[in-house]
Design an enzyme around this catalytic site. Structure first.
Site, PDB file in Angstrom:
ATOM      1  N   ARG A 128       6.557   0.232  -3.145  1.00  7.80           N
ATOM      2  CA  ARG A 128       6.307  -0.316  -4.492  1.00  7.80           C
ATOM      3  C   ARG A 128       7.411   0.102  -5.467  1.00  7.80           C
ATOM      4  O   ARG A 128       7.870  -0.692  -6.281  1.00  7.80           O
ATOM      5  CB  ARG A 128       4.942   0.127  -5.018  1.00  7.80           C
ATOM      6  CG  ARG A 128       3.770  -0.540  -4.322  1.00  7.80           C
ATOM      7  CD  ARG A 128       2.457  -0.293  -5.051  1.00  7.80           C
ATOM      8  NE  ARG A 128       2.185   1.111  -5.314  1.00  7.80           N
ATOM      9  CZ  ARG A 128       1.526   1.920  -4.492  1.00  7.80           C
ATOM     10  NH1 ARG A 128       1.060   1.465  -3.325  1.00  7.80           N
ATOM     11  NH2 ARG A 128       1.309   3.180  -4.825  1.00  7.80           N
TER      12      ARG A 128
ATOM     13  N   ASN B  61       0.807  -1.215   0.000  1.00  6.84           N
ATOM     14  CA  ASN B  61       0.000   0.000   0.000  1.00  6.84           C
ATOM     15  C   ASN B  61       0.842   1.268   0.000  1.00  6.84           C
ATOM     16  O   ASN B  61       0.308   2.363  -0.077  1.00  6.84           O
ATOM     17  CB  ASN B  61      -0.943   0.021   1.207  1.00  6.84           C
ATOM     18  CG  ASN B  61      -1.953  -1.096   1.130  1.00  6.84           C
ATOM     19  OD1 ASN B  61      -2.474  -1.408   0.063  1.00  6.84           O
ATOM     20  ND2 ASN B  61      -2.229  -1.725   2.255  1.00  6.84           N
ATOM     21  N   CYS B  62       2.157   1.122   0.093  1.00 11.29           N
ATOM     22  CA  CYS B  62       3.077   2.255   0.178  1.00 11.29           C
ATOM     23  C   CYS B  62       3.742   2.490  -1.179  1.00 11.29           C
ATOM     24  O   CYS B  62       4.379   1.589  -1.723  1.00 11.29           O
ATOM     25  CB  CYS B  62       4.136   1.973   1.238  1.00 11.29           C
ATOM     26  SG  CYS B  62       5.483   3.169   1.278  1.00 11.29           S
ATOM     27  N   GLY B  63       3.620   3.698  -1.709  1.00  9.29           N
ATOM     28  CA  GLY B  63       4.214   4.029  -2.995  1.00  9.29           C
ATOM     29  C   GLY B  63       5.728   3.878  -3.006  1.00  9.29           C
ATOM     30  O   GLY B  63       6.300   3.355  -3.973  1.00  9.29           O
TER      31      GLY B  63
END
Length: 114
Positions: free
Chosen positions: A15, A10-12
């Protein structure tokens, strides 16, 4: 080269770091979604020691219950214990290779250990 990423999908930033690892030739990657499989106190201590940072520097304060749990003034052992129980407190992503460990914020930091 083996690499392990302690990842939050969920963390940019997490990712983007994962994408760098996946695009790097010769990386044998292990992805651990630490919110589903929390590291132990011992593992966290080892990761932070190898990264050359303190547990306090690895504490996620934004978007976590760190303040409510009284961790803003807590010692390192209390922070590690809380992280093992509440992995949302772990700042991410952490990446581990034979060359070291980095808290990859920004994501390009991962290149230091590839």
């Amino acid at each position: 080269m083996k690499a392990t990423i302690w990842h939050n999908p969920n963390c940019g930033t997490s990712r983007k770091t994962l994408a760098i690892l996946e695009e790097t030739n010769g990386v044998e990657l292990t992805v651990i979604e630490y919110l589903k499989s929390a590291p132990t106190v011992e593992k966290l201590r080892s990761l932070y020691d190898r990264a050359g940072i303190t547990p306090r520097q690895g504490l996620r304060t934004r978007g976590s219950p760190a303040e409510e749990l009284g961790l803003l003034e807590a010692d390192d052992e209390a922070i590690l214990a809380a992280m093992a129980v509440h992995p949302i407190l772990i700042e991410r992503p952490l990446v581990e290779t034979d060359k070291g460990v980095r808290l990859c914020r920004p994501q390009e930091t991962v290149r230091e250990i590839l």
